[in-house]
Design an enzyme around this catalytic site. Structure first.
Site, PDB file in Angstrom:
ATOM      1  N   CYS A  12     -25.895 -40.028  39.008  1.00 64.15           N
ATOM      2  CA  CYS A  12     -27.119 -40.284  39.755  1.00 64.15           C
ATOM      3  C   CYS A  12     -26.807 -40.101  41.244  1.00 64.15           C
ATOM      4  O   CYS A  12     -25.655 -39.872  41.628  1.00 64.15           O
ATOM      5  CB  CYS A  12     -27.617 -41.710  39.489  1.00 64.15           C
ATOM      6  SG  CYS A  12     -26.485 -43.001  40.083  1.00 64.15           S
ATOM      7  N   HIS A  40     -17.893 -46.806  37.451  1.00 64.27           N
ATOM      8  CA  HIS A  40     -17.458 -47.181  36.105  1.00 64.27           C
ATOM      9  C   HIS A  40     -17.146 -45.946  35.265  1.00 64.27           C
ATOM     10  O   HIS A  40     -17.779 -45.686  34.249  1.00 64.27           O
ATOM     11  CB  HIS A  40     -18.511 -48.063  35.436  1.00 64.27           C
ATOM     12  CG  HIS A  40     -18.428 -49.488  35.877  1.00 64.27           C
ATOM     13  ND1 HIS A  40     -19.448 -50.395  35.725  1.00 64.27           N
ATOM     14  CD2 HIS A  40     -17.416 -50.169  36.473  1.00 64.27           C
ATOM     15  CE1 HIS A  40     -19.079 -51.564  36.208  1.00 64.27           C
ATOM     16  NE2 HIS A  40     -17.848 -51.442  36.670  1.00 64.27           N
ATOM     17  N   HIS A  72     -21.065 -50.120  43.329  1.00 65.56           N
ATOM     18  CA  HIS A  72     -21.762 -51.343  42.914  1.00 65.56           C
ATOM     19  C   HIS A  72     -21.831 -52.384  44.023  1.00 65.56           C
ATOM     20  O   HIS A  72     -22.493 -53.412  43.878  1.00 65.56           O
ATOM     21  CB  HIS A  72     -21.067 -51.972  41.705  1.00 65.56           C
ATOM     22  CG  HIS A  72     -21.069 -51.108  40.492  1.00 65.56           C
ATOM     23  ND1 HIS A  72     -19.960 -50.392  40.098  1.00 65.56           N
ATOM     24  CD2 HIS A  72     -22.037 -50.829  39.593  1.00 65.56           C
ATOM     25  CE1 HIS A  72     -20.249 -49.712  39.000  1.00 65.56           C
ATOM     26  NE2 HIS A  72     -21.498 -49.952  38.682  1.00 65.56           N
ATOM     27  N   HIS A 122     -21.523 -58.819  35.866  1.00 61.62           N
ATOM     28  CA  HIS A 122     -21.419 -57.463  36.409  1.00 61.62           C
ATOM     29  C   HIS A 122     -21.130 -57.529  37.908  1.00 61.62           C
ATOM     30  O   HIS A 122     -21.730 -58.332  38.626  1.00 61.62           O
ATOM     31  CB  HIS A 122     -22.720 -56.696  36.164  1.00 61.62           C
ATOM     32  CG  HIS A 122     -22.603 -55.225  36.356  1.00 61.62           C
ATOM     33  ND1 HIS A 122     -22.588 -54.643  37.599  1.00 61.62           N
ATOM     34  CD2 HIS A 122     -22.481 -54.202  35.465  1.00 61.62           C
ATOM     35  CE1 HIS A 122     -22.472 -53.336  37.474  1.00 61.62           C
ATOM     36  NE2 HIS A 122     -22.398 -53.038  36.190  1.00 61.62           N
ATOM     37  N   GLU A 124     -21.998 -55.666  40.347  1.00 57.90           N
ATOM     38  CA  GLU A 124     -23.174 -55.442  41.191  1.00 57.90           C
ATOM     39  C   GLU A 124     -23.941 -56.736  41.399  1.00 57.90           C
ATOM     40  O   GLU A 124     -24.335 -57.076  42.520  1.00 57.90           O
ATOM     41  CB  GLU A 124     -24.100 -54.396  40.564  1.00 57.90           C
ATOM     42  CG  GLU A 124     -25.372 -54.167  41.377  1.00 57.90           C
ATOM     43  CD  GLU A 124     -26.391 -53.282  40.673  1.00 57.90           C
ATOM     44  OE1 GLU A 124     -27.605 -53.528  40.847  1.00 57.90           O
ATOM     45  OE2 GLU A 124     -25.975 -52.339  39.974  1.00 57.90           O
ATOM     46  N   THR A 160     -30.007 -53.054  39.559  1.00 61.41           N
ATOM     47  CA  THR A 160     -30.632 -51.733  39.633  1.00 61.41           C
ATOM     48  C   THR A 160     -30.724 -51.018  38.286  1.00 61.41           C
ATOM     49  O   THR A 160     -31.558 -50.125  38.121  1.00 61.41           O
ATOM     50  CB  THR A 160     -29.872 -50.824  40.621  1.00 61.41           C
ATOM     51  OG1 THR A 160     -28.505 -50.707  40.203  1.00 61.41           O
ATOM     52  CG2 THR A 160     -29.932 -51.391  42.032  1.00 61.41           C
ATOM     53  N   CYS A 188     -33.530 -48.934  39.935  1.00 61.71           N
ATOM     54  CA  CYS A 188     -33.399 -47.544  40.365  1.00 61.71           C
ATOM     55  C   CYS A 188     -34.274 -46.644  39.490  1.00 61.71           C
ATOM     56  O   CYS A 188     -34.226 -46.731  38.259  1.00 61.71           O
ATOM     57  CB  CYS A 188     -31.934 -47.116  40.265  1.00 61.71           C
ATOM     58  SG  CYS A 188     -31.649 -45.371  40.589  1.00 61.71           S
ATOM     59  N   SER A 216     -19.549 -49.404  31.648  1.00 64.88           N
ATOM     60  CA  SER A 216     -20.743 -48.991  32.389  1.00 64.88           C
ATOM     61  C   SER A 216     -21.993 -49.606  31.776  1.00 64.88           C
ATOM     62  O   SER A 216     -22.355 -49.297  30.636  1.00 64.88           O
ATOM     63  CB  SER A 216     -20.858 -47.458  32.389  1.00 64.88           C
ATOM     64  OG  SER A 216     -22.137 -47.046  32.821  1.00 64.88           O
ATOM     65  N   SER A 260     -22.489 -42.735  35.764  1.00 68.21           N
ATOM     66  CA  SER A 260     -21.140 -42.621  36.320  1.00 68.21           C
ATOM     67  C   SER A 260     -20.307 -41.559  35.618  1.00 68.21           C
ATOM     68  O   SER A 260     -19.090 -41.494  35.807  1.00 68.21           O
ATOM     69  CB  SER A 260     -20.422 -43.972  36.222  1.00 68.21           C
ATOM     70  OG  SER A 260     -21.053 -44.946  37.026  1.00 68.21           O
TER      71      SER A 260
END
Length: 282
Positions: A12, A40, A72, A122, A124, A160, A188, A216, A260
């Site tokens: 992405c 990841h 992240h 996670h 993030e 996200t 996202c 991931s 990723s």
């Protein structure tokens, strides 16, 4: 046997940006580190390590050098520590993650109790949460949100890679918890579009291959989404994991990949599948 590759498989925007920044930093030489894996994808991380980028769990023992902030993001405290130590910082945090961090910071400063929709384990989410200076809760579902206490002012943001449906379920529960609610949709667009595309593809094929790191979150979610419509869904990291038995009686194979997953890994998987039959890619 026909192979159909999803149009939006692989990197992405945020991941592409982060890896480009990381490789550029590595090429400059010198003592270069990343605080946690840059993305990841163990294969990408290994390539960076071969170029001299060392993955650190913390900044405790680092006194100098360049530190790359993973896509992240990291915690507010870790960023402060990097500045305090006068390290050269290459901030590769995804802009969408950065926006979620800023939203949490502003909501908290305005007196809102913050609810973050996502996976508490996670990195993030751990980074996003750290930008709150008041009360902050992490919930992974509407059921978990139902157990939250009553709050006067509730501010909501999402990891996200969350699904929009899950965010809606949490928001509905929070409507029962607070008198004033502010919601920032920090999901996202690439994640939701990718998932929708994967669902459509899974309905049209006899077998699905989902490529991406086992660590991931968005790849695991892609595999879950595909499995709902195609039971013969297989989540792999590399082409070496492919089992020829998966393609017995299969006419069409769908391939997608997490955000990723680099293109070269996707290409290797397609070539490996081709080895089992005369195939074509569309």
């Amino acid at each position: 046997m026909e192979i159909i590759l999803a149009k939006r498989a692989g990197f992405c925007f945020g991941v592409k940006r982060a890896t480009q920044m990381a490789f550029e930093a590595a090429e400059k030489g010198g003592e270069t580190y990343s605080l946690g894996p840059i993305i990841h994808s163990p294969q990408v991380v290994n390539r960076l390590e071969e170029m001299g980028v060392t993955v650190l769990k913390s900044l405790d023992d680092l006194a100098s050098g360049t530190i790359i902030i993973r896509s992240h993001g990291v915690t507010f405290e870790e960023l402060e520590e990097a500045v305090r130590k006068q390290l050269e910082v290459v901030d590769a945090t995804c802009p969408f993650v950065k926006k979620a961090q800023e939203n949490v910071q502003s909501l908290s400063a305005a007196g809102y109790d913050v609810v973050v929709v996502g996976d508490a384990d996670h990195p993030e989410v751990q980074g996003i949460v750290s930008f709150a200076k008041g009360k902050v809760y992490v919930v992974g579902s509407g059921d978990e949100a139902a157990r939250l206490p009553k709050m006067k002012k509730v501010g909501i943001v999402a990891q996200t890679t969350q699904s929009f449906e899950n965010l809606k379920l949490v928001v509905l529960e929070c409507l029962l918890k607070g008198g004033e609610i502010r919601v920032f949709n920090t999901i996202c667009d690439a994640t939701s579009v990718r998932q929708q595309e994967a669902m459509t593809l899974a309905r049209e094929v006899d077998c699905m291959i989902v490529i991406g790191g086992y660590n991931s979150a968005n790849t695991k979610r892609l595999a879950e989404v595909c499995a709902e419509f195609q039971p013969r869904t297989h989540h792999i990291e590399t082409a070496h994991e492919i089992d020829p038995a998966w393609f017995e009686g299969v006419n069409r194979v769908g391939v997608t990949a997490g955000a990723s997953t680099p293109k070269w890994l996707i290409d290797e998987v397609i070539e490996r599948v081709r080895d089992f039959d005369c195939t074509k890619t569309t």
